[in-house]
Design a protein around this motif. Structure first.
Motif, PDB file in Angstrom:
ATOM      1  N   GLY A  31       0.768  -1.217  -0.011  1.00 36.73           N
ATOM      2  CA  GLY A  31       0.029  -0.229   0.014  1.00 36.73           C
ATOM      3  C   GLY A  31       0.918   1.329   0.054  1.00 36.73           C
ATOM      4  N   TRP A  32       0.336   2.156  -0.518  1.00 42.64           N
ATOM      5  CA  TRP A  32       0.910   3.596  -0.473  1.00 42.64           C
ATOM      6  C   TRP A  32       0.252   4.411   0.317  1.00 42.64           C
ATOM      7  N   PHE A  33       0.677   5.151   1.221  1.00 41.14           N
ATOM      8  CA  PHE A  33       0.010   6.221   2.111  1.00 41.14           C
ATOM      9  C   PHE A  33       0.716   7.510   2.170  1.00 41.14           C
ATOM     10  N   ARG A  34      -0.040   8.358   2.593  1.00 39.88           N
ATOM     11  CA  ARG A  34       0.635   9.677   2.711  1.00 39.88           C
ATOM     12  C   ARG A  34       0.033  10.553   3.761  1.00 39.88           C
ATOM     13  N   GLN A  35       0.927  11.654   4.459  1.00 40.94           N
ATOM     14  CA  GLN A  35       0.413  12.463   5.833  1.00 40.94           C
ATOM     15  C   GLN A  35       0.974  13.665   5.223  1.00 40.94           C
ATOM     16  N   ALA A  36       0.090  14.657   5.435  1.00 46.29           N
ATOM     17  CA  ALA A  36       0.404  16.024   5.033  1.00 46.29           C
ATOM     18  C   ALA A  36       0.540  16.591   6.859  1.00 46.29           C
ATOM     19  N   PRO A  37       1.260  17.739   6.771  1.00 49.50           N
ATOM     20  CA  PRO A  37       1.300  18.264   8.189  1.00 49.50           C
ATOM     21  C   PRO A  37      -0.088  18.764   8.760  1.00 49.50           C
ATOM     22  N   GLY A  38      -0.327  18.175   9.919  1.00 46.93           N
ATOM     23  CA  GLY A  38      -1.606  18.417  10.558  1.00 46.93           C
ATOM     24  C   GLY A  38      -2.595  17.619   9.891  1.00 46.93           C
ATOM     25  N   LYS A  39      -2.578  16.903   9.189  1.00 44.83           N
ATOM     26  CA  LYS A  39      -3.603  15.828   8.630  1.00 44.83           C
ATOM     27  C   LYS A  39      -3.591  14.406   9.099  1.00 44.83           C
ATOM     28  N   GLU A  40      -4.409  13.753   9.177  1.00 44.55           N
ATOM     29  CA  GLU A  40      -4.361  12.243   9.363  1.00 44.55           C
ATOM     30  C   GLU A  40      -3.796  11.545   8.198  1.00 44.55           C
ATOM     31  N   ARG A  41      -3.165  10.381   8.430  1.00 50.25           N
ATOM     32  CA  ARG A  41      -2.717   9.667   7.399  1.00 50.25           C
ATOM     33  C   ARG A  41      -3.801   9.125   6.549  1.00 50.25           C
ATOM     34  N   GLU A  42      -3.438   9.003   5.485  1.00 49.99           N
ATOM     35  CA  GLU A  42      -4.506   8.879   4.343  1.00 49.99           C
ATOM     36  C   GLU A  42      -4.103   7.498   3.504  1.00 49.99           C
ATOM     37  N   GLY A  43      -4.951   6.370   3.024  1.00 49.54           N
ATOM     38  CA  GLY A  43      -4.496   5.407   2.235  1.00 49.54           C
ATOM     39  C   GLY A  43      -4.793   5.985   0.817  1.00 49.54           C
ATOM     40  N   THR A  90       0.435  17.253  -1.941  1.00 49.93           N
ATOM     41  CA  THR A  90       1.708  17.416  -0.991  1.00 49.93           C
ATOM     42  C   THR A  90       1.534  16.871   0.351  1.00 49.93           C
ATOM     43  N   ALA A  91       2.516  15.764   0.576  1.00 50.90           N
ATOM     44  CA  ALA A  91       2.496  14.991   1.705  1.00 50.90           C
ATOM     45  C   ALA A  91       3.996  14.163   1.601  1.00 50.90           C
ATOM     46  N   VAL A  92       4.278  13.537   2.811  1.00 49.57           N
ATOM     47  CA  VAL A  92       5.167  12.586   2.902  1.00 49.57           C
ATOM     48  C   VAL A  92       4.420  11.299   2.508  1.00 49.57           C
ATOM     49  N   TYR A  93       4.980  10.655   1.445  1.00 51.38           N
ATOM     50  CA  TYR A  93       4.414   9.353   0.760  1.00 51.38           C
ATOM     51  C   TYR A  93       5.227   8.259   1.306  1.00 51.38           C
ATOM     52  N   TYR A  94       4.499   7.142   1.729  1.00 51.94           N
ATOM     53  CA  TYR A  94       5.470   5.972   2.172  1.00 51.94           C
ATOM     54  C   TYR A  94       4.543   4.681   1.697  1.00 51.94           C
ATOM     55  N   CYS A  95       5.424   3.810   1.546  1.00 56.09           N
ATOM     56  CA  CYS A  95       4.888   2.334   1.216  1.00 56.09           C
ATOM     57  C   CYS A  95       4.696   1.333   2.483  1.00 56.09           C
ATOM     58  N   ALA A  96       4.106   0.496   2.299  1.00 59.34           N
ATOM     59  CA  ALA A  96       3.686  -0.449   3.483  1.00 59.34           C
ATOM     60  C   ALA A  96       3.526  -1.868   2.915  1.00 59.34           C
ATOM     61  N   ALA A  97       3.911  -2.780   3.525  1.00 62.28           N
ATOM     62  CA  ALA A  97       3.798  -4.236   3.254  1.00 62.28           C
ATOM     63  C   ALA A  97       2.893  -4.967   4.145  1.00 62.28           C
ATOM     64  N   ARG A  98       1.877  -6.018   3.536  1.00 60.25           N
ATOM     65  CA  ARG A  98       1.212  -6.645   4.492  1.00 60.25           C
ATOM     66  C   ARG A  98       0.860  -7.991   3.971  1.00 60.25           C
ATOM     67  N   SER A  99       1.232  -8.972   4.790  1.00 62.32           N
ATOM     68  CA  SER A  99       1.201 -10.355   4.172  1.00 62.32           C
ATOM     69  C   SER A  99      -0.435 -10.941   4.059  1.00 62.32           C
ATOM     70  N   MET A 100      -1.312 -10.212   4.021  1.00 62.96           N
ATOM     71  CA  MET A 100      -2.682 -10.283   3.425  1.00 62.96           C
ATOM     72  C   MET A 100      -3.364  -9.562   2.410  1.00 62.96           C
ATOM     73  N   TRP A 101      -4.748  -9.388   2.454  1.00 64.86           N
ATOM     74  CA  TRP A 101      -5.225  -8.659   1.353  1.00 64.86           C
ATOM     75  C   TRP A 101      -4.864  -7.039   1.765  1.00 64.86           C
ATOM     76  N   CYS A 102      -5.423  -6.469   0.737  1.00 67.99           N
ATOM     77  CA  CYS A 102      -5.288  -4.987   0.736  1.00 67.99           C
ATOM     78  C   CYS A 102      -5.990  -4.424   1.673  1.00 67.99           C
ATOM     79  N   SER A 103      -5.559  -3.187   2.238  1.00 67.94           N
ATOM     80  CA  SER A 103      -6.344  -2.458   3.381  1.00 67.94           C
ATOM     81  C   SER A 103      -6.095  -0.938   3.069  1.00 67.94           C
ATOM     82  N   ALA A 104      -7.221  -0.322   3.669  1.00 68.40           N
ATOM     83  CA  ALA A 104      -6.903   1.221   3.349  1.00 68.40           C
ATOM     84  C   ALA A 104      -6.429   1.935   4.741  1.00 68.40           C
ATOM     85  N   THR A 105      -6.257   0.915   5.706  1.00 71.43           N
ATOM     86  CA  THR A 105      -5.681   1.117   6.914  1.00 71.43           C
ATOM     87  C   THR A 105      -4.233   1.054   7.159  1.00 71.43           C
TER      88      THR A 105
END
Length: 123
Positions: A35-47, A91-106
């Motif tokens: 998954g790719w997620f992003r977080q902008a200053p003052g905002k919640e992390r978003e899938g 505009t945000a910091v983007y990061y990727c994450a891994a999960r050994s199951m199905w996709c999730s937006a969380t």
């Protein structure tokens, strides 16, 4: 231990494009949902997007649908996020994450994540 390294961020004008990379080491990306997620200053992390581990199904947040494309290069063990028609609100910091199951937006459902890459969209 799973390691993920993002790259490709930078400063781009509105309407421009960037391609982010998520390179994996010590594990094979094909066996994980990425998954790719992003977080902008003052905002919640978003899938933003996710690619499943088996059939490569892809998922997108409504805010990026039609502009972003996620893909996987098995030979390079890398997942990409092509971002077109960028907007200042991307505009945000983007990061990727891994999960050994199905996709999730969380983000909390993912067990491993990289350090992130900064994307700034501004004129």
């Amino acid at each position: 231990q799973v390691q993920l390294v993002e790259s490709g961020g930078g400063l781009v004008q509105p309407g421009g494009s960037l391609k982010l990379s998520c390179a994996a080491s010590r594990f094979t990306l094909d066996y994980y949902a990425i998954g790719w997620f992003r977080q902008a200053p003052g905002k919640e992390r978003e899938g933003v997007s996710c690619i499943s581990r088996r059939d490569g199904s892809t998922y997108y947040a409504d805010s990026v649908k039609g502009r972003f494309t996620i893909s996987r290069d098995t030979a390079k063990n890398t997942v990409y996020l092509q971002m077109n028609s960028l907007k200042p609100e991307d505009t945000a910091v983007y990061y990727c994450a891994a999960r050994s199951m199905w996709c999730s937006a969380t983000a909390a459902d993912f067990t491993s994540r990289g350090q992130g890459t900064q994307v700034a969209v501004s004129s």
